[in-house]
Structures are given as C-alpha cells and as structure tokens.
Design a protein around this motif. Structure first.
Motif, short mmCIF file in Angstrom:
data_model
loop_
_atom_site.label_atom_id
_atom_site.label_comp_id
_atom_site.label_asym_id
_atom_site.label_seq_id
_atom_site.Cartn_x
_atom_site.Cartn_y
_atom_site.Cartn_z
N ARG A 38 -3.25 15.75 -9.82
CA ARG A 38 -1.96 15.28 -9.28
C ARG A 38 -1.09 14.72 -10.41
O ARG A 38 -1.60 14.29 -11.44
CB ARG A 38 -2.19 14.20 -8.23
N ASN A 74 0.47 10.77 -5.80
CA ASN A 74 -0.05 9.77 -4.88
C ASN A 74 -0.48 8.58 -5.74
O ASN A 74 -1.64 8.40 -6.08
CB ASN A 74 -1.23 10.31 -4.07
N THR A 76 -0.22 4.38 -6.85
CA THR A 76 0.00 3.00 -6.40
C THR A 76 0.14 2.09 -7.62
O THR A 76 -0.73 2.08 -8.50
CB THR A 76 -1.16 2.50 -5.52
N VAL A 105 3.51 2.19 -3.25
CA VAL A 105 2.83 3.48 -3.11
C VAL A 105 3.88 4.58 -3.19
O VAL A 105 4.82 4.62 -2.39
CB VAL A 105 2.06 3.56 -1.77
N GLN A 107 4.55 8.65 -3.18
CA GLN A 107 3.90 9.89 -2.76
C GLN A 107 4.90 11.03 -2.66
O GLN A 107 6.01 10.87 -2.13
CB GLN A 107 3.24 9.70 -1.38
N VAL A 109 5.65 14.17 -0.64
CA VAL A 109 5.24 14.58 0.71
C VAL A 109 6.04 15.78 1.18
O VAL A 109 7.11 16.11 0.65
CB VAL A 109 5.40 13.42 1.72
#
Length: 237
Positions: A38, A74, A76, A105, A107, A109
């Motif tokens: 990722r 993803n 944090t 967080v 992300q 999506v």
C-alpha cells in the motif's frame, strides 16, 4: 486526480521544532520497504497552524485511485498532544502509541453510489480523540469524517502529496508546549518525532498549509469556515 490549485502553497518555517529521523524541516521521513504493497508516507511535515494541526504528507505513490486499485492508502498518524503517556490511548503492550490523544486515519476508498455506475474514488480522513479509556484506535470518539471531495477547506491534493488541516479545538483535548508524533508503518518500526504544541507560543507561525492571495494563510480558495463537517450527535464512527 485534481491537482492542488496554484494559489495553494506550503511554507515550512526554519523555526519549526524537529527531532525526528529526517533532515531539514521535515517532521519525519520514512524509507518504505520493498514489501509495502500500500502507499505509505515517506515525508511528513506537521505542526500547529492557528487552532489546527497542519500536515503535509508525501506518499511514495498515489494514495487512492486506479493505480492502487484495492490496495490504496490505509495510514494512521498518532498525535500525543501533551507529550504524556498518562493521558490518551492506553495500550496494554505499552507500545509507542501509548499516550496518543488523536488518531488521524487516512484511507484511499471507493464508494459505490449506484450498481450501474462506476465507484467514486476519494481520500477519506477520520479523526478520533483517544481518552484513557481507549485501548485501541477504534475506541476513540469520532471528531471528524472528511474527504477531499466534500471538504476542500480541510484536504487538498497535489499528486502524491496530501495537505491536511486537523481541528484541535476540542475542549477535552490536552495541550502542552510539545507534541509527540507517531507513525507506525505496517511491518516496520514506529517513527517518532517531537513538534511544537498548541501552548508552545508558535501556533500562529507553525506549518502553514493553505494560501489564498497575499498573506492569507489558513484556508483554501472558496472555503467556508462554517462548512466544515462534523459527525452527527451520537455518531461514534
């Protein structure tokens, strides 16, 4: 992907307090592993900007979109806003995130609005406040649920770089002269840094993310300061 408008800029002041595994004005830098599937943050600059924490986060590749498909960002980031392990997240393992008061967080999506339409791709940012009763990131109170489409006054993009403003006005959020920043990449060691806090006397001169016109820092073009969305009452994420 939309590019950052030319009137938006990032000004990094040499007076920013940095004690990190990076150089220059970066809060921290991270060298990704070849095994990282990722997108990960490889260079971050974080600091107070008015009543917000301003962040410039550069990923090693596009954090969302067709390029990463189902393996988008993803990430944090943890902020220990009073640099104390006595408040905030209380991990049973006493890991480096212990004491964190905010979890941010980020992300990439895909949201399917209709079955007969392609998915809408976006960058989503959730901000959670972590009290001493929280033993995991999910245990915190959801303060904000943002995305780059609906919240341009908080999130801007320029290629692999994300510009973000995180509201720090919660009355229950502890403040101090120093803030500890923790980034724990998957499968890697945690990266930690120390930045100036909201009580450090530099909240108005720290990391300055958005610029509109001459000397008008702190909001994106056409941004309505009253527009910032917060979760509905009773929504804990």
């Amino acid at each position: 992907m939309k590019r950052l408008p030319t009137l938006l800029a990032c000004s990094l002041l040499a007076s920013a307090n940095v004690s990190a595994a990076g150089r220059g004005n970066s809060t921290f830098r991270y060298k990704p592993s070849p095994d990282d599937e990722r997108p990960v943050v490889v260079d971050a600059t974080i600091g107070p900007q008015g009543s917000d924490f301003g962040m410039r986060l550069r990923f090693d590749k596009l954090p969302f979109g067709e390029e990463c498909k189902q393996r988008c960002a993803n990430v944090t980031l943890f902020l220990d806003t009073d640099a104390s392990t006595q408040s905030g997240l209380q991990l049973t393992t006493k890991g480096p995130e212990t004491g964190a008061d905010l979890a941010v967080v980020i992300q990439g999506v895909r949201e399917y609005k209709r079955q007969d339409a392609p998915p809408e791709m976006m960058l989503r940012v959730k901000v959670r406040q972590l009290g001493t009763d929280a033993s995991s990131t999910d245990g915190g109170e959801l303060l904000a649920d943002l995305n780059n489409i609906q919240d341009p006054e908080r999130i801007q993009l320029d290629g692999n770089t994300v510009y973000l403003l995180v509201d720090a006005t919660s009355a229950l959020l502890p403040s101090a002269r120093k803030v500890r920043v923790i980034y724990h990449p998957p499968g890697g060691k945690a990266v930690q840094a120390t930045i100036a806090g909201m009580l450090g006397g530099s909240s108005g001169r720290g990391v300055q993310i958005f610029k509109h016109g001459s000397g008008n820092w702190g909001k994106a073009p056409n941004a309505d300061p009253k527009k910032s969305r917060t979760p509905p009452a009773g929504d804990n994420g």
